[in-house]
Design a protein around this motif. Structure first.
Motif, PDB file in Angstrom:
ATOM      1  N   SER A  76      23.165 -26.005 -55.414  1.00 18.57           N
ATOM      2  CA  SER A  76      23.532 -25.428 -56.712  1.00 18.57           C
ATOM      3  C   SER A  76      25.020 -25.120 -56.807  1.00 18.57           C
ATOM      4  O   SER A  76      25.512 -24.760 -57.873  1.00 18.57           O
ATOM      5  CB  SER A  76      22.733 -24.138 -56.969  1.00 18.57           C
ATOM      6  OG  SER A  76      21.414 -24.442 -57.328  1.00 18.57           O
ATOM      7  N   ARG A 127      19.718 -19.808 -55.706  1.00 22.79           N
ATOM      8  CA  ARG A 127      19.684 -19.782 -57.172  1.00 22.79           C
ATOM      9  C   ARG A 127      19.666 -21.212 -57.701  1.00 22.79           C
ATOM     10  O   ARG A 127      20.031 -22.145 -56.989  1.00 22.79           O
ATOM     11  CB  ARG A 127      20.929 -19.075 -57.728  1.00 22.79           C
ATOM     12  CG  ARG A 127      22.220 -19.784 -57.365  1.00 22.79           C
ATOM     13  CD  ARG A 127      23.469 -19.013 -57.707  1.00 22.79           C
ATOM     14  NE  ARG A 127      24.660 -19.704 -57.221  1.00 22.79           N
ATOM     15  CZ  ARG A 127      25.311 -20.652 -57.880  1.00 22.79           C
ATOM     16  NH1 ARG A 127      24.881 -21.027 -59.087  1.00 22.79           N
ATOM     17  NH2 ARG A 127      26.389 -21.231 -57.379  1.00 22.79           N
ATOM     18  N   GLN A 128      19.242 -21.361 -58.934  1.00 25.90           N
ATOM     19  CA  GLN A 128      19.296 -22.658 -59.602  1.00 25.90           C
ATOM     20  C   GLN A 128      20.294 -22.557 -60.749  1.00 25.90           C
ATOM     21  O   GLN A 128      20.129 -21.743 -61.656  1.00 25.90           O
ATOM     22  CB  GLN A 128      17.927 -23.077 -60.142  1.00 25.90           C
ATOM     23  CG  GLN A 128      17.942 -24.427 -60.853  1.00 25.90           C
ATOM     24  CD  GLN A 128      16.571 -24.874 -61.338  1.00 25.90           C
ATOM     25  OE1 GLN A 128      15.549 -24.337 -60.913  1.00 25.90           O
ATOM     26  NE2 GLN A 128      16.553 -25.859 -62.225  1.00 25.90           N
ATOM     27  N   SER A 129      21.336 -23.397 -60.707  1.00 24.42           N
ATOM     28  CA  SER A 129      22.418 -23.276 -61.698  1.00 24.42           C
ATOM     29  C   SER A 129      22.422 -24.402 -62.727  1.00 24.42           C
ATOM     30  O   SER A 129      23.231 -24.376 -63.659  1.00 24.42           O
ATOM     31  CB  SER A 129      23.773 -23.238 -60.978  1.00 24.42           C
ATOM     32  OG  SER A 129      23.988 -24.428 -60.252  1.00 24.42           O
ATOM     33  N   GLN A 180      13.906 -22.553 -54.855  1.00 21.70           N
ATOM     34  CA  GLN A 180      14.693 -21.347 -54.635  1.00 21.70           C
ATOM     35  C   GLN A 180      14.174 -20.595 -53.425  1.00 21.70           C
ATOM     36  O   GLN A 180      12.965 -20.391 -53.270  1.00 21.70           O
ATOM     37  CB  GLN A 180      14.654 -20.449 -55.870  1.00 21.70           C
ATOM     38  CG  GLN A 180      15.480 -20.997 -57.032  1.00 21.70           C
ATOM     39  CD  GLN A 180      15.512 -20.042 -58.207  1.00 21.70           C
ATOM     40  OE1 GLN A 180      14.903 -20.301 -59.244  1.00 21.70           O
ATOM     41  NE2 GLN A 180      16.227 -18.937 -58.041  1.00 21.70           N
TER      42      GLN A 180
END
Length: 345
Positions: free
Chosen positions: A18, A42-44, A54
């Motif tokens: 990410s 986190r996922q961006s 995650q």
């Protein structure tokens, strides 16, 4: 007796996918036909065909889920070098890497490519055309470098300790490019506050800056050449644009390209370094009482005022590496990607 499923050679996981470098790597891997999963805290962003998982890098069970039937892992996860959180660096770069190695071996992963850093051999003094044979810094310039040294040792030593698990480390230097959250945004913020007027030293110090696509290219070359009979197993490789440039010329080109004035007043290097050291000591002394953070650190002064550029000869010989984007083109692409940071925007 159950037959173990052989991992798909084109199925990979990008740990830290990410982040800035991680996302560029994911995009290029997709272009080359890899099946890609991202493991990150986190996922961006979202990309068609990419699975996002995650989880905490220190959570081995979460990693084992992500690594099922995977043959290749790219380990890009690290806190930003500008962070001053020693505990976080230790947790992610050292403890997290130990856990990732254990999970890879348990899951039957065959290869790991680590994103290391050329700073692992830099102790704040001049390096000119440095090779990978330089010893690790005996006095690392910050917690980031200290833990990156430990991380690289863990990954490269795992190649000898565990049969069938192959590792290699890529040492980029001065990564820049579109979506970079560090170099250009911090530089522009400093300029907007009127603090980019000064050149530290005489301005002649030469450094490497590396466009992100070239760093990605180095990672993929290493992954595709990482075989049991390859000389790259357990080795580290410098990856740069192979175009050393004066630090202040590079910074000025970015600033002027975005509409800001180039720095023009010179300050003596050792005076500035001494002031930064005094401020750092004062901050350290007062830290039990006051929460003080400063960006004016000896490390940043050293990076801005010394020579630090590296040879890519070993990468050329063993990986077949050569930059795919020139420094001039990389700067142009970077400037084009930041319209919101232009003066008056």
């Amino acid at each position: 007796m159950a037959t173990r499923v052989r991992p798909n050679s084109k199925r990979c996981v990008v740990i830290g996918g990410s982040g800035f470098l991680g996302r560029h790597l994911v995009e290029k891997l997709l272009d080359r036909g890899y099946s890609v999963s991202v493991f990150d805290i986190r996922q961006s962003y979202e990309l068609p065909g990419v699975t996002f998982l995650q989880g905490d890098l220190c959570d081995k069970q979460a990693l084992l889920t992500a690594l099922k039937n995977v043959s290749l892992v790219f380990h890009c996860a690290s806190p930003a070098p500008s962070s001053d959180d020693r505990t976080l660096f230790e947790r992610v770069n050292v403890q997290g890497t130990k856990t990732a190695i254990e999970a890879c071996i348990e899951a039957g992963v065959q290869k790991m490519v680590l994103t290391s850093s050329a700073s692992v051999v830099y102790d704040g003094t001049d390096i000119k055309n440095g090779s990978e044979d330089l010893q690790y810094a005996t006095k690392p310039i910050d917690y980031y470098t200290q833990t990156k040294i430990q991380q690289e040792k863990l990954v490269l030593e795992a190649c000898d300790k565990h049969k069938g698990f192959l590792t290699v480390a890529i040492r980029p230097h001065g990564i820049f490019g579109p979506r970079d959250p560090q170099l250009v945004p911090i530089m522009v913020d400093t300029a907007r506050r009127g603090k980019m007027k000064f050149i530290i030293g005489d301005g002649s110090n030469v450094v490497d800056f590396t466009y992100v696509d070239n760093v990605v290219h180095g990672h993929i070359l290493a992954a595709e050449r990482l075989r049991p009979d390859s000389p790259i197993c357990g080795k580290a490789y410098h990856i740069t644009n192979d175009e050393p440039v004066r630090f202040w010329d590079f910074m000025s080109e970015l600033l002027v390209g975005l509409g800001y004035d180039a720095p023009r007043f010179h300050l003596p290097y050792f005076l500035v370094y001494g002031l930064a050291l005094l401020l750092w000591l004062l901050t350290w002394i007062l830290s039990p009482v006051f929460s003080i953070k400063t960006t004016f650190t000896p490390m940043r002064v050293a990076l801005a005022g010394t020579h630090h550029y590296y040879s890519c000869e070993r990468a050329k010989e063993h990986l077949g590496y050569k930059p795919v984007v020139s420094l001039k083109e990389g700067i142009a692409r970077t400037l084009e990607s930041y319209p919101h940071l232009r003066k008056g925007a």
